[in-house]
Design an enzyme around this catalytic site. Structure first.
Site, PDB file in Angstrom:
ATOM      1  NE  ARG A 161      21.988 -13.243  16.497  1.00  0.00           N
ATOM      2  CZ  ARG A 161      20.943 -13.884  15.959  1.00  0.00           C
ATOM      3  NH1 ARG A 161      21.093 -14.650  14.888  1.00  0.00           N
ATOM      4  NH2 ARG A 161      19.744 -13.740  16.482  1.00  0.00           N
ATOM      5  CE  LYS A 214      21.352 -21.624  14.820  1.00  0.00           C
ATOM      6  NZ  LYS A 214      20.415 -21.489  15.961  1.00  0.00           N
ATOM      7  CE  LYS A 248      17.663 -21.742  12.764  1.00  0.00           C
ATOM      8  NZ  LYS A 248      17.111 -20.891  13.834  1.00  0.00           N
ATOM      9  CB  CYS A 260       8.235 -18.848  19.626  1.00  0.00           C
ATOM     10  SG  CYS A 260       9.805 -18.876  18.716  1.00  0.00           S
ATOM     11  CB  CYS A 281      11.425 -11.898  19.306  1.00  0.00           C
ATOM     12  SG  CYS A 281      11.361 -13.342  18.206  1.00  0.00           S
ATOM     13  NE  ARG A 326      21.846 -17.980  10.596  1.00  0.00           N
ATOM     14  CZ  ARG A 326      20.709 -17.827  11.286  1.00  0.00           C
ATOM     15  NH1 ARG A 326      20.744 -17.665  12.594  1.00  0.00           N
ATOM     16  NH2 ARG A 326      19.542 -17.835  10.669  1.00  0.00           N
ATOM     17  CB  CYS A 370      14.874 -16.651  23.524  1.00  0.00           C
ATOM     18  SG  CYS A 370      13.081 -16.507  23.726  1.00  0.00           S
ATOM     19  CB  CYS A 391      16.591 -18.488  20.181  1.00  0.00           C
ATOM     20  SG  CYS A 391      16.028 -18.077  18.516  1.00  0.00           S
TER      21      CYS A 391
END
Length: 584
Positions: free
Chosen positions: A75, A208, A206, A486, A447, A144, A441, A490
């Site tokens: 990414r 954001k 993470k 899941c 994944c 991110r 996603c 995302c």
């Protein structure tokens, strides 16, 4: 901070990594396996890529006594999702030379490559660097990709927030020389490495950040650890309302985990914004949970310590006292399709990219060995490449998987329109209201967290739901639909007026009741159901919506007003009063 002996395994990996180096260089040089060492897979996220394997052929390879078909998802870091036409053409080239010949637009306004072989990681990153793009911090326990609204009405404001997204992104980027040494093959500087902001252990999880410009909430600003809401006075950006503590991830069966929307804690003028953002990051650095990664996001730090604690820390660390939040209003969290004109006279064309997958589909509607499905004969990747060749302005990615050809002069519109018409980019199927408001996603086949299909299944389900809505007489009413394989969130499924979260192959939890403008979470309505049950549940609800809807009412508001589902007023009650009817 946590006692060292109680740290999670990932914390120990970071501390022992020598500022994220680990043994990554050795792993890249090992030609006996397509994988890298397990500990290093935690570190490579900081460089923007994850190790994955093709789950479609996992069993077949195991039966043949072969290692899994390891490859990597990579990414890019792209503040506000802005590139030039020349950069886009190179990013397209890299997809064909080093990946699987497709591009994936992410929900954080950047490009994602799939099926990248280990031997191609270094040349891909080097070629990206040559065009001014990197992947530093696109993943990992750091800040991110910084998002920013793609559709402000004032062109000067858009320029300003793009500058702010870049400024914040660069300021919060990790500074170790490991990226340059391992992937750009630059010589060590000879100086002792350090991380002035993050330290040796970086963040607990993470982080954001997004910037929204009312009335558009096209970045789902409340789903971020820090959401900056632009305040504009007389056409000029004067500062930001600051929202903190957003995050989508949860875990099935663990009520201590939950999605949360950001809480507005005040207004920061421009001269205080960067320091406010950095100080909030340091609070999370020092107080985030480093023992339990499921409890390590900023949202839990805030809920554990309280908002007063955050204000006290801002004052103590940086003498910051935020002003009272300014008034603002959001209308929607999607993207306006087609041509829009900004106040400087420039035109902007927004094209719908279903689930963000850019590919050329064959006559059967398949791409990359049948892994991706689309409209038969739809040469989307070729079309966007042709547009990039003639476009003189910038290209912007949105937070909803779409793409904007921005800053088009009046005299240049016809050339753009000819390509759009030739390749059928404005085909009716691609812009049906439910389809345009849907997002998924990646999930299978790559994944490793996916429990159910998402990108490959949602278009088929949307076809059926669009038919239901059309038959009921509300086929022209957009309903925000989100699907993930899941519960990690995302595609921000808990902000869907209708949300689907994978529970098992072919089975999903069904969520209802989020706000159309992204300001309210949904709630669990039915658990572990397949397509027949999904349609059996949603068909009468959509028909009832058509019959009982108030003027201009959105579906998420309707199901709450009529008692179909209880409203989720904050993340901590996301798991309360779940289920149909009796939840009212």
């Amino acid at each position: 901070m946590s006692d060292t002996k109680n740290l999670s395994p990932v914390e120990h990996i970071k501390l022992a990594s020598n500022y994220l180096r680990g043994t990554i260089a050795d792993g890249l040089a090992d030609e006996l396996t397509a994988s890298i060492a397990e500990d290093d897979t935690q570190l490579t996220k900081f460089y923007g890529f994850y190790q994955q394997d093709d789950r479609d052929i996992r069993a077949e390879r195991k039966a043949s006594k072969l290692e899994p078909h390891y490859q990597f998802m990579l990414r890019l870091r792209l503040p506000a999702g802005v590139v030039t036409g020349e950069q886009y053409l190179e990013i397209d080239r890299l997809a064909h030379e080093y990946a699987n010949g497709t591009l994936r637009l992410t929900t954080r306004q950047t490009f994602q490559y799939h099926h990248v072989a280990k031997k191609h990681l270094r040349p891909l990153l080097q070629d990206a660097y040559r065009i001014g793009v990197d992947a530093r911090g696109a993943c990992g326990d750091v800040n991110r990709n910084v998002m920013a609204s793609a559709f402000p009405e004032k062109s000067a404001v858009h320029t300003a927030i793009h500058e702010w997204s870049t400024k914040i992104s660069e300021h919060l980027a990790w500074k170790s020389r490991a990226y340059e040494e391992i992937f750009l093959e630059q010589k060590p500087s000879g100086e002792e490495d350090h991380e002035p902001l993050y330290g040796k252990s970086y963040l607990p999880r993470k982080f954001k950040i997004a910037i929204a410009v009312p009335p558009e909430n096209d970045v789902d600003v409340f789903a971020n650890d820090i959401g900056l809401i632009a305040i504009v006075d007389d056409g000029e950006l004067i500062g930001f309302n600051v929202a903190i503590g957003g995050g989508m991830g949860t875990t099935h069966g663990e009520p201590a985990t939950y999605p949360r929307l950001g809480t507005v804690i005040g207004f920061a003028p421009l001269d205080q914004t960067l320091e406010t953002v950095e100080t909030l990051v340091t609070i999370q650095r020092d107080y985030g949970d480093r023992e339990n990664r499921k409890h390590a996001r900023f949202k839990y730090t805030i809920d554990d310590h309280g908002l007063d604690f955050i204000h006290e820390q801002l004052a103590e660390r940086a003498d910051i006292k935020l002003e009272t939040a300014r008034d603002y209003h959001f209308d929607r969290n999607g993207d306006p399709l087609g041509w829009q004109q900004s106040d400087n006279g420039a035109w902007h064309l927004t094209l719908f990219i279903e689930n963000g997958r850019i590919a050329d589909f064959d006559d059967k509607g398949l791409a990359h060995h049948g892994q991706y499905h689309g409209r038969p004969g739809y040469k989307l990747m070729t079309a966007l490449r042709e547009l990039a060749k003639v476009h003189k302005g910038t290209i912007r990615l949105t937070g909803n998987h779409n793409i904007v050809f921005a800053d088009v002069a009046e005299a240049d519109k016809s050339a753009i329109e000819d390509i759009v018409e030739h390749y059928g980019l404005d085909d009716g199927r691609e812009t049906s209201p439910l389809r345009h408001a849907s997002m998924s996603c990646v999930a299978f086949p790559t994944c490793g967290l996916a429990m159910a299909e998402s990108e490959r299944y949602l278009p088929e389900l949307v076809d059926k739901l669009q038919g239901v809505a059309t038959d009921a007489g509300v086929g022209d009413v957009p309903i925000v639909i989100r699907m993930t394989g899941c519960p990690n969130g995302c595609a921000r499924p808990f902000l869907g007026e209708i949300g689907f979260v994978g529970k098992a192959p072919g089975k999903y939890n069904l969520y209802l009741g989020a706000a159309f403008d992204g300001s309210r979470l949904n709630k669990l309505y039915r658990e572990n159901i397949g397509e027949d049950e999904i349609l059996a549940e949603l068909t009468p609800l959509i028909e009832r919506f058509a019959a009982e809807r108030e003027d201009g009412e959105h579906f998420g508001d309707f199901v709450i007003r009529t008692g179909v589902i209880a409203a989720t007023t904050e993340g901590r009650n996301f798991h309360d009063n779940v289920g149909p009817a009796q939840a009212a």
